[in-house]
Motif scaffolding. Structure first.
Motif, PDB file in Angstrom:
ATOM      1  N   GLY A 119       0.793  -1.214  -0.014  1.00 20.71           N
ATOM      2  CA  GLY A 119      -0.058   0.040   0.117  1.00 20.71           C
ATOM      3  C   GLY A 119       0.854   1.260  -0.032  1.00 20.71           C
ATOM      4  O   GLY A 119       1.977   1.427  -0.343  1.00 20.71           O
ATOM      5  N   VAL A 120       0.091   2.301   0.163  1.00 20.33           N
ATOM      6  CA  VAL A 120       0.708   3.689   0.204  1.00 20.33           C
ATOM      7  C   VAL A 120       1.551   3.911   1.268  1.00 20.33           C
ATOM      8  O   VAL A 120       2.499   4.783   1.224  1.00 20.33           O
ATOM      9  N   HIS A 121       1.228   3.290   2.511  1.00 17.19           N
ATOM     10  CA  HIS A 121       1.798   3.438   3.696  1.00 17.19           C
ATOM     11  C   HIS A 121       2.457   2.158   4.160  1.00 17.19           C
ATOM     12  O   HIS A 121       1.984   1.711   4.828  1.00 17.19           O
ATOM     13  N   PRO A 122       3.247   1.732   3.307  1.00 16.80           N
ATOM     14  CA  PRO A 122       3.859   0.128   3.376  1.00 16.80           C
ATOM     15  C   PRO A 122       4.533  -0.150   4.574  1.00 16.80           C
ATOM     16  O   PRO A 122       5.296   0.740   5.375  1.00 16.80           O
ATOM     17  N   THR A 123       4.467  -1.442   5.126  1.00 15.66           N
ATOM     18  CA  THR A 123       5.425  -1.906   6.086  1.00 15.66           C
ATOM     19  C   THR A 123       6.391  -2.773   5.759  1.00 15.66           C
ATOM     20  O   THR A 123       7.189  -3.072   6.279  1.00 15.66           O
ATOM     21  N   ARG A 124       6.303  -3.251   4.599  1.00 16.24           N
ATOM     22  CA  ARG A 124       7.222  -4.397   3.948  1.00 16.24           C
ATOM     23  C   ARG A 124       7.222  -4.430   2.474  1.00 16.24           C
ATOM     24  O   ARG A 124       6.305  -3.935   1.749  1.00 16.24           O
TER      25      ARG A 124
END
Length: 388
Positions: A119-124
């Protein structure tokens, strides 16, 4: 930002069209191969493409001629590689596409393959089975390219399927929740492909492409480059997006910077090759001659549709007519301008790994393909050699 050929769209072919069209790029839904299903990174649903034939035709081994090999500049085509299946399926697809590319007069090939972020605010960052080629299957493609004498650029590209939204977000606007953790995850995904690049003596590895929102993360890029260089002894590259490259303002995320070139030149559909070449030269002059001499255009592409010269980075919309001359002339002008500026090379975007260049009329329409359209300009470009 770029919106290149990631979507299957219906288009209408005009009387100007040459025969044929290529299989549209589709992304297999697959499963996230780096984490349990159902989390934030669950891969999006995707369109289903035609299954790759499992036949085993005996393709001749067409090799890059000595004259093309002797050209120092990289004269290439980007292949969007997402073919899955058996080793035989992969080899068949590779032979079919690579013979076509060598037949255009290329001395280089870019193997661009999709990886994913959540996504736009990714974690990985993660891979998707059935879409991201694993190192073993990609190794088959590399072997076939090397057998033909092609210089190889290996190029992971973050897919935008679960990033794009109504606000215009794309890979160049992502804002990781934790930048350090994201880069660590990114390296975990890259590492097997870096090892493959070293094992198979790949000429160039692109550490990332078009990550505008992350280019100033100096310490993260330095750390990533060091990790890659610890394993891989070839050329480390990065692909600036055209807008940030024009400004000359990005931190260099790798020792060698290329550009995915989709300049907004604003010319009408009937612009001549001479007019387009002048506009390309004007745009390239945003950077110094020294910079240009070391720069490869890693992507030059355009949808052959009305209004594309004004917005070449915006891909075709459903229902748009295909006008092959738009792509043909754009490619010819980009080649001439790159030669005028004594640049280090050019790669045209693109050929889909599932395409059958010998039978394009039987394939699903892909507005961005070079097959049966811009390939005539590409062949002329490569045949003309290179200055400098």
């Amino acid at each position: 930002m770029t919106r290149r050929g990631m979507f299957l769209i219906p288009i209408v072919v005009t009387a100007m069209s040459v025969s044929g069209c290529a299989i549209a790029r589709t992304v297999s839904g697959g499963q996230d191969t780096s984490a349990p299903a159902g989390g934030a990174g669950t891969p999006p649903a995707a369109a289903q493409g035609s299954p790759l034939p499992s036949l085993t035709p005996q393709f001749p081994l067409i090799q890059v001629p000595p004259a093309a090999k002797a050209i120092k500049a990289q004269l290439g085509v980007q292949v969007y590689w997402h073919t899955s299946g058996t080793a035989n399926d992969v080899r068949t697809a590779a032979d079919r596409v690579l013979n076509y590319i060598v037949g255009l007069g290329a001395n280089s090939v870019g193997l661009t393959f999709p990886i994913y972020t959540d996504g736009v605010h990714p974690t990985r960052v993660y891979t998707v089975s059935g879409s991201t080629p694993d190192p073993v299957s990609l190794g088959i493609v590399i072997t076939e390219a090397e057998a033909r004498g092609l210089r190889i650029m290996l190029r992971p590209l973050i897919d935008e399927t679960n990033i794009k939204d109504a606000q215009g977000d794309w890979r160049g606007t992502i804002q990781p929740v934790d930048v350090g953790a994201w880069f660590s995850s990114y390296w975990s995904v890259l590492k097997p492909y870096v090892q493959l690049a070293q094992q198979d003596s790949v000429s160039g590895f692109v550490v990332a492409a078009e990550l505008n929102s992350l280019v100033y993360q100096k310490s993260q890029w330095q750390s990533l480059d060091a990790q890659v260089a610890h394993i891989y002894s070839g050329e480390l590259d990065y692909a600036d997006n055209w807008d940030i490259w024009k400004s000359g303002g990005s931190y260099s995320p790798a020792p060698t910077i290329g550009v995915d070139a989709y300049p907004t030149l604003g010319l009408p559909d009937d612009a001549s090759v001479a007019q387009l070449t002048d506009a390309w030269n004007g745009w390239l002059h945003n950077r110094s001659s020294t910079t240009l001499a070391g720069t490869v255009l890693q992507e030059v592409g355009i949808a052959p549709t009305t209004g594309a010269y004004a917005h070449p980075a915006t891909w075709a919309e459903p229902g748009m007519k295909v006008i092959p001359s738009i792509q043909i002339n754009w490619f010819a002008a980009a080649c001439q301008a790159a030669r005028d500026q004594h640049m280090a090379g050019i790669y045209y975007w693109d050929v889909d790994s599932n395409a059958d260049p010998a039978n394009p009329a039987a394939a699903t329409i892909d507005a961005g393909t070079i097959i049966g359209r811009g390939d005539q300009s590409i062949k002329a470009c490569f045949a003309a050699g290179w200055n400098g």
